[in-house]
Design an enzyme around this catalytic site. Structure first.
Site, PDB file in Angstrom:
ATOM      1  N   HIS A  66       0.848  -1.204   0.000  1.00 58.01           N
ATOM      2  CA  HIS A  66       0.000   0.000   0.000  1.00 58.01           C
ATOM      3  C   HIS A  66       0.875   1.241   0.000  1.00 58.01           C
ATOM      4  O   HIS A  66       2.095   1.141   0.070  1.00 58.01           O
ATOM      5  CB  HIS A  66      -1.003  -0.021   1.154  1.00 58.01           C
ATOM      6  CG  HIS A  66      -0.419   0.054   2.532  1.00 58.01           C
ATOM      7  ND1 HIS A  66       0.377  -0.933   3.076  1.00 58.01           N
ATOM      8  CD2 HIS A  66      -0.521   1.015   3.495  1.00 58.01           C
ATOM      9  CE1 HIS A  66       0.721  -0.584   4.309  1.00 58.01           C
ATOM     10  NE2 HIS A  66       0.196   0.595   4.588  1.00 58.01           N
ATOM     11  N   HIS A  68       1.412   3.920   2.006  1.00 57.15           N
ATOM     12  CA  HIS A  68       1.937   4.687   3.142  1.00 57.15           C
ATOM     13  C   HIS A  68       3.465   4.803   3.070  1.00 57.15           C
ATOM     14  O   HIS A  68       4.150   3.875   2.627  1.00 57.15           O
ATOM     15  CB  HIS A  68       1.510   4.042   4.469  1.00 57.15           C
ATOM     16  CG  HIS A  68       0.067   4.288   4.786  1.00 57.15           C
ATOM     17  ND1 HIS A  68      -0.666   3.487   5.627  1.00 57.15           N
ATOM     18  CD2 HIS A  68      -0.773   5.276   4.369  1.00 57.15           C
ATOM     19  CE1 HIS A  68      -1.902   3.957   5.718  1.00 57.15           C
ATOM     20  NE2 HIS A  68      -1.994   5.039   4.956  1.00 57.15           N
ATOM     21  N   ASP A  70       5.810   4.634   5.172  1.00 57.28           N
ATOM     22  CA  ASP A  70       6.654   3.641   5.861  1.00 57.28           C
ATOM     23  C   ASP A  70       6.640   2.294   5.124  1.00 57.28           C
ATOM     24  O   ASP A  70       7.115   1.289   5.645  1.00 57.28           O
ATOM     25  CB  ASP A  70       6.220   3.471   7.329  1.00 57.28           C
ATOM     26  CG  ASP A  70       4.819   2.939   7.495  1.00 57.28           C
ATOM     27  OD1 ASP A  70       3.905   3.421   6.783  1.00 57.28           O
ATOM     28  OD2 ASP A  70       4.610   2.028   8.324  1.00 57.28           O
ATOM     29  N   HIS A  71       6.109   2.290   3.891  1.00 53.26           N
ATOM     30  CA  HIS A  71       6.133   1.085   3.051  1.00 53.26           C
ATOM     31  C   HIS A  71       6.790   1.358   1.693  1.00 53.26           C
ATOM     32  O   HIS A  71       7.402   0.472   1.110  1.00 53.26           O
ATOM     33  CB  HIS A  71       4.715   0.529   2.879  1.00 53.26           C
ATOM     34  CG  HIS A  71       4.127   0.113   4.198  1.00 53.26           C
ATOM     35  ND1 HIS A  71       4.029  -1.190   4.594  1.00 53.26           N
ATOM     36  CD2 HIS A  71       3.692   0.847   5.249  1.00 53.26           C
ATOM     37  CE1 HIS A  71       3.541  -1.244   5.834  1.00 53.26           C
ATOM     38  NE2 HIS A  71       3.333  -0.008   6.248  1.00 53.26           N
ATOM     39  N   HIS A 125      -7.406  -1.174   5.708  1.00 57.20           N
ATOM     40  CA  HIS A 125      -6.412  -0.213   6.221  1.00 57.20           C
ATOM     41  C   HIS A 125      -6.337   0.973   5.247  1.00 57.20           C
ATOM     42  O   HIS A 125      -6.394   2.130   5.649  1.00 57.20           O
ATOM     43  CB  HIS A 125      -5.074  -0.929   6.354  1.00 57.20           C
ATOM     44  CG  HIS A 125      -3.948  -0.068   6.816  1.00 57.20           C
ATOM     45  ND1 HIS A 125      -3.895   0.487   8.067  1.00 57.20           N
ATOM     46  CD2 HIS A 125      -2.801   0.321   6.181  1.00 57.20           C
ATOM     47  CE1 HIS A 125      -2.766   1.201   8.184  1.00 57.20           C
ATOM     48  NE2 HIS A 125      -2.091   1.102   7.052  1.00 57.20           N
ATOM     49  N   HIS A 186       4.971  -4.864  10.413  1.00 56.64           N
ATOM     50  CA  HIS A 186       5.325  -4.212  11.684  1.00 56.64           C
ATOM     51  C   HIS A 186       5.485  -5.220  12.812  1.00 56.64           C
ATOM     52  O   HIS A 186       4.782  -6.235  12.858  1.00 56.64           O
ATOM     53  CB  HIS A 186       4.242  -3.201  12.107  1.00 56.64           C
ATOM     54  CG  HIS A 186       4.177  -1.986  11.251  1.00 56.64           C
ATOM     55  ND1 HIS A 186       4.936  -0.870  11.485  1.00 56.64           N
ATOM     56  CD2 HIS A 186       3.435  -1.715  10.144  1.00 56.64           C
ATOM     57  CE1 HIS A 186       4.657   0.052  10.564  1.00 56.64           C
ATOM     58  NE2 HIS A 186       3.748  -0.443   9.733  1.00 56.64           N
TER      59      HIS A 186
END
Ligand code: ZN
Ligand code: FE
Length: 258
Positions: A66, A68, A70-71, A125, A186
């Site tokens: 996805h 975001h 942090d990805h 999410h 995570h």
């Protein structure tokens, strides 16, 4: 004949998988075989470049679950280092993952390092969240890369999707083969299990898992990968009977300070 020999030689090296812990609690997953590597959800680039270079691996693909940061945050720099690498991401999320080179959608299949990968759309999410499923094949076990949808003992927050969508997404992921290894993005497992044990104090499977996870974390070990079988028995979100129950659990976890 030649092709047969070639493919036999090719499948002789096992597919290897590892985690690179980055930032506060993110994992970048690495898959490699015969000098070629792929990574899933590179939050940052530098530790990933170092890791691959130390092992003389050539990056051929980046998989994105996805949009975001942090990805996807490390992907542009990985592409500068390995310009030929493919970036596989949700076609529907092209605007938010603009450097994708291979847009995919529900039911698509592609080949990665000698394995077949199936794309599952798992909204909840985010609205375009996808998961990558590698079914068991020629003696190699099944793997699932599920980003921030299914966590070990938990699930992602509902930023763009509904409880209904998340319930359906978790149902699909936990319907996969029980031995499937679950690689989420995570390290939230201990907090998830502490919350679960407070929700279901009489549940022995959750209590056992919490004890295991505490031991692992005390030793500084990752709790990832999990398995589909473990999530079916100890993940309250995956066990929830319907969307209303999932919504109530999500609310409880959001406000849990344990
Ligand atoms: Zn996320
Ligand atoms: Fe995340």
């Amino acid at each position: 004949m030649q092709a047969n020999l070639k493919s036999a030689a090719k499948s002789a090296a096992p597919l290897e998988l590892a985690l690179i812990p980055v930032l506060q609690d993110n994992y970048v997953m690495v898959l490699w075989r015969d000098g070629q590597a792929a990574v899933v959800d590179p939050a940052v680039a530098e530790p990933v470049i170092d890791w691959l270079e130390q092992r003389h691996l050539n990056l051929v693909a980046v998989l994105q679950t996805h949009h975001h940061s942090d990805h996807i945050g490390g992907t542009p720099a990985l592409l500068r280092r390995w310009p030929a690498a493919e970036v596989v991401a949700s076609r529907a999320d092209h605007d938010r993952i603009p450097f994708q080179t291979s847009g995919v959608a529900e039911g698509d299949h592609f080949n990665l390092l000698g394995r077949s990968v199936e794309v599952l759309e798992v909204p909840g999410h985010t609205r375009c969240h996808i998961a990558f499923h590698l079914p068991a094949e020629r003696g190699e076990g099944a793997e699932l890369f599920c980003g921030d949808t299914l966590f070990a003992g938990g699930c992602g927050r509902l930023f763009e999707g509904t409880a209904e969508q998340m319930h359906q997404s978790l149902r699909r992921l936990t319907a996969l083969a029980p031995a499937t290894r679950v690689w989420c993005a995570h390290e939230y497992t201990e907090s998830n299990l502490r919350w679960a044990a407070s929700e279901a104090p009489q549940d022995p499977a959750i209590a056992d898992r919490l004890a295991d996870v505490r031991r692992q974390r005390a030793l500084g070990e990752p709790t990832i990968p999990s398995t589909v079988a473990l999530e079916r028995t100890t993940n309250l979100f995956a066990r929830s009977a319907d969307a209303a129950e999932l919504a109530r659990l999500r609310e409880s976890k959001n406000t849990y300070r344990g």
